[in-house]
Design a protein around this motif. Structure first.
Motif, PDB file in Angstrom:
ATOM      1  N   ASN A  92       3.527   6.241   5.890  1.00 11.02           N
ATOM      2  CA  ASN A  92       3.356   6.139   4.429  1.00 11.02           C
ATOM      3  C   ASN A  92       2.032   6.757   3.985  1.00 11.02           C
ATOM      4  O   ASN A  92       1.963   7.386   2.926  1.00 11.02           O
ATOM      5  N   LEU A  93       0.986   6.581   4.784  1.00 14.15           N
ATOM      6  CA  LEU A  93      -0.289   7.251   4.495  1.00 14.15           C
ATOM      7  C   LEU A  93      -0.060   8.759   4.457  1.00 14.15           C
ATOM      8  O   LEU A  93      -0.515   9.459   3.549  1.00 14.15           O
ATOM      9  N   ASN A  94       0.676   9.240   5.444  1.00 15.39           N
ATOM     10  CA  ASN A  94       0.974  10.668   5.512  1.00 15.39           C
ATOM     11  C   ASN A  94       1.786  11.128   4.296  1.00 15.39           C
ATOM     12  O   ASN A  94       1.548  12.219   3.765  1.00 15.39           O
ATOM     13  N   VAL A 140      -3.922   0.429  -1.655  1.00 15.14           N
ATOM     14  CA  VAL A 140      -2.512   0.547  -1.268  1.00 15.14           C
ATOM     15  C   VAL A 140      -2.346  -0.064   0.118  1.00 15.14           C
ATOM     16  O   VAL A 140      -2.965   0.406   1.082  1.00 15.14           O
ATOM     17  N   LEU A 141      -1.531  -1.096   0.220  1.00 15.01           N
ATOM     18  CA  LEU A 141      -1.216  -1.654   1.534  1.00 15.01           C
ATOM     19  C   LEU A 141       0.030  -0.917   2.027  1.00 15.01           C
ATOM     20  O   LEU A 141       1.115  -1.058   1.463  1.00 15.01           O
ATOM     21  N   ALA A 142      -0.163  -0.103   3.066  1.00 14.73           N
ATOM     22  CA  ALA A 142       0.943   0.715   3.574  1.00 14.73           C
ATOM     23  C   ALA A 142       1.200   0.312   5.018  1.00 14.73           C
ATOM     24  O   ALA A 142       0.764   0.965   5.953  1.00 14.73           O
ATOM     25  N   GLY A 143       1.867  -0.844   5.153  1.00 12.69           N
ATOM     26  CA  GLY A 143       2.114  -1.354   6.494  1.00 12.69           C
ATOM     27  C   GLY A 143       0.928  -2.126   7.041  1.00 12.69           C
ATOM     28  O   GLY A 143       0.676  -2.097   8.246  1.00 12.69           O
ATOM     29  N   PHE A 144       0.197  -2.817   6.157  1.00 11.85           N
ATOM     30  CA  PHE A 144      -0.964  -3.619   6.589  1.00 11.85           C
ATOM     31  C   PHE A 144      -0.485  -5.045   6.811  1.00 11.85           C
ATOM     32  O   PHE A 144       0.133  -5.652   5.935  1.00 11.85           O
TER      33      PHE A 144
END
Ligand code: GRF
Length: 203
Positions: A13-15, A82-86
């Motif tokens: 998701n960061l990517n 942004v929590l992206a899989g945290f």
């Protein structure tokens, strides 16, 4: 718009944020934060020359505290987290400092299949076992309770023909990579409006 992206895993998701052409002139990832010392997302951060920090409350060497993360993000003038899989719960101090400025992507249609322990493949296994014919992804505001804040947007996927939770994960991930950049673009354009009960996205 300045972003901080919180991650625990591979960082797809960061990517998706970093490689989205429409976001290039709208958002800037200022920092990547993880509860891990090493993860795929940190490799993506390094490839993009982004500062990255590990966070822990346990005073472990090489980690900073959530209090220090809060100060860092204020110093960096971060507009949105942004929590992206945290995978860790966000402490109150950070929630209060960034009130209504923290969002999460969840790989199911909330309010179903959310809450403590509902992350990664646990979610997709539960969806598979439920027999539901649709799943999807949700972007929502973050409050003190796991997967509880107001829903910003959702997208469905048809899972009526899947044979495994892994297949659901794959289908859901591809819509995650679409709706997270979409929502960030809307934030940057100031088109996300919060009312008492609902979130409105202006066209
Ligand atoms: C995604 O499915 C996200 O919704 C969930 O964890 C996964 C993270 O994937 N919360 P990635 O690290 O972005 O590849």
């Amino acid at each position: 718009m300045n972003l901080a992206v919180f991650v625990s895993g591979r960082g797809s998701n960061l990517n998706a944020i970093l490689s989205n052409l429409e976001l290039k002139n709208k958002v800037q990832v200022k920092v990547v934060i993880s509860d891990k010392k090493k993860c795929g997302a940190f490799e993506i951060a390094a490839e993009n020359s982004l500062p990255a920090y590990s966070v822990s409350e346990k005073n472990n060497q090489g980690y900073i505290s959530f209090h220090d993360v809060t100060k860092l993000l204020v110093d960096l003038e971060v507009d949105l987290i942004v929590l992206a899989g945290f995978l860790k719960l966000i402490p109150d101090e950070l929630i209060k400092t960034f009130k209504n400025r923290i969002i999460n992507i969840h790989p199911a249609l909330l309010p179903l299949f959310g809450g403590k322990g509902m992350y990664g493949m646990n979610v997709h296994k539960a969806v598979f076992e439920s027999g539901m014919k649709i799943s999807g992804a949700t972007v929502h505001f973050v409050d003190e309770i796991f997967d509880n804040g107001k829903i910003i947007t959702q997208r469905c996927v048809d899972i009526s023909t899947v044979d495994s939770p892994e297949e659901i994960a794959q289908k859901v991930l591809s819509v995650e990579h679409q709706i997270l950049p979409y929502v960030l673009g809307k934030f940057a354009d100031k088109k996300i409006k919060l009312s008492d009960d609902r979130v409105l996205i202006e066209v």
